[in-house]
Design an enzyme around this catalytic site. Structure first.
Site, short mmCIF file in Angstrom:
data_model
loop_
_atom_site.label_atom_id
_atom_site.label_comp_id
_atom_site.label_asym_id
_atom_site.label_seq_id
_atom_site.Cartn_x
_atom_site.Cartn_y
_atom_site.Cartn_z
N LYS A 95 0.84 -1.20 0.00
CA LYS A 95 0.00 0.00 0.00
C LYS A 95 0.88 1.25 0.00
CE LYS A 95 -4.02 0.23 2.21
NZ LYS A 95 -5.05 0.15 3.29
N LEU A 96 0.64 2.08 -1.00
CA LEU A 96 1.29 3.38 -1.08
C LEU A 96 0.22 4.45 -1.09
CD1 LEU A 96 3.98 2.57 -3.76
CD2 LEU A 96 4.47 3.38 -1.45
#
Length: 243
Positions: A95-96
């Site tokens: 997750k960014l």
């Protein structure tokens, strides 16, 4: 309109949370397709050793999507953390966030990592522009998802339906990108996501545990049950009223 049932849902169901025991318990349900975590949930769960937690969770649930988020706010370190998280397992999505806290877009980093083969969950999307640029960055790379925070938009009185419909249409025009309906608030959000053709919805366990009840009651049955409950509670409370 046909009443929705759990068996009839096409949207994939993910559990949102970071409590390992709860995740393992939810994984016993074959209709749970994956899991999403974030730093806020890690804080709530009391996680201190992130790497150990992540590897343990992958060992416990090796066959389903699990999203783990970077927590740095420095771009080079964010990229380094993404590579470490990616090493935890083949079912891991990194997750960014869509930007840093300084509002610096991460689309270039997302494009680079995705096209290197790292599965990305681009998160905290709230605008049409973010959706458009995010899907474009991920298109043609590794399997990826964009997480649109529909519930949080609704919390502020913003109609989330247009952006969700846009995101779904854009993602379905690619071969590699799916949409996650995030920040789910209620069971009917699952029904909405399914009707819109959304790929995935992630929700807290307490919401997902209600899904087996879908389609089991009519409005008339619910009405009668509510009346009976009010009557029973009045009697149990010993209420009286002179007439």
């Amino acid at each position: 309109m046909t009443i929705a049932t759990l068996a009839g849902l096409k949207v994939k169901l993910f559990t949102d949370g970071a409590d390992k025991a709860q995740i393992v318990e939810m994984a016993k349900n074959k209709w749970i397709a994956g899991f999403t975590t974030n730093p806020s949930l890690l804080k709530q769960a009391g996680v201190k050793d992130y790497a150990t937690f992540g590897r343990d969770l992958v060992d416990a649930v090796p066959d389903r999507h699990i999203s783990f988020e970077v927590f740095s706010d420095d771009m080079p370190e964010m990229e380094a953390q993404a590579r470490v998280i990616n090493s935890w397992g083949s079912n891991v999505y990194v997750k960014l966030p869509v930007t840093t806290t300084r509002n610096e877009p991460l689309f270039d980093m997302v494009r680079k990592l995705s096209h290197e083969g790292i599965k990305i969950n681009l998160t905290a999307l709230f605008t049409s522009e973010q959706v458009e640029q995010g899907v474009a960055a991920l298109d043609g790379g590794a399997p990826s998802v964009v997480s649109v925070f529909a519930g949080r938009l609704a919390d502020f009185g913003i109609d989330y339906r247009p952006i969700m419909q846009q995101a779904i249409a854009r993602a379905r025009a690619t071969k590699t990108v799916e949409v996650i309906w995030a920040s789910t608030r209620e069971v009917f959000n699952v029904v909405e996501a399914d009707m819109m053709g959304c790929h995935i919805i992630t929700a807290p366990a307490d919401v997902l545990k209600k899904l087996p009840n879908l389609g089991t009651k009519t409005g008339a049955e619910l009405s009668l049950a509510a009346v009976k409950a009010f009557r029973a509670d009045a009697l149990a409370a010993g209420l009286s009223l002179a007439t």
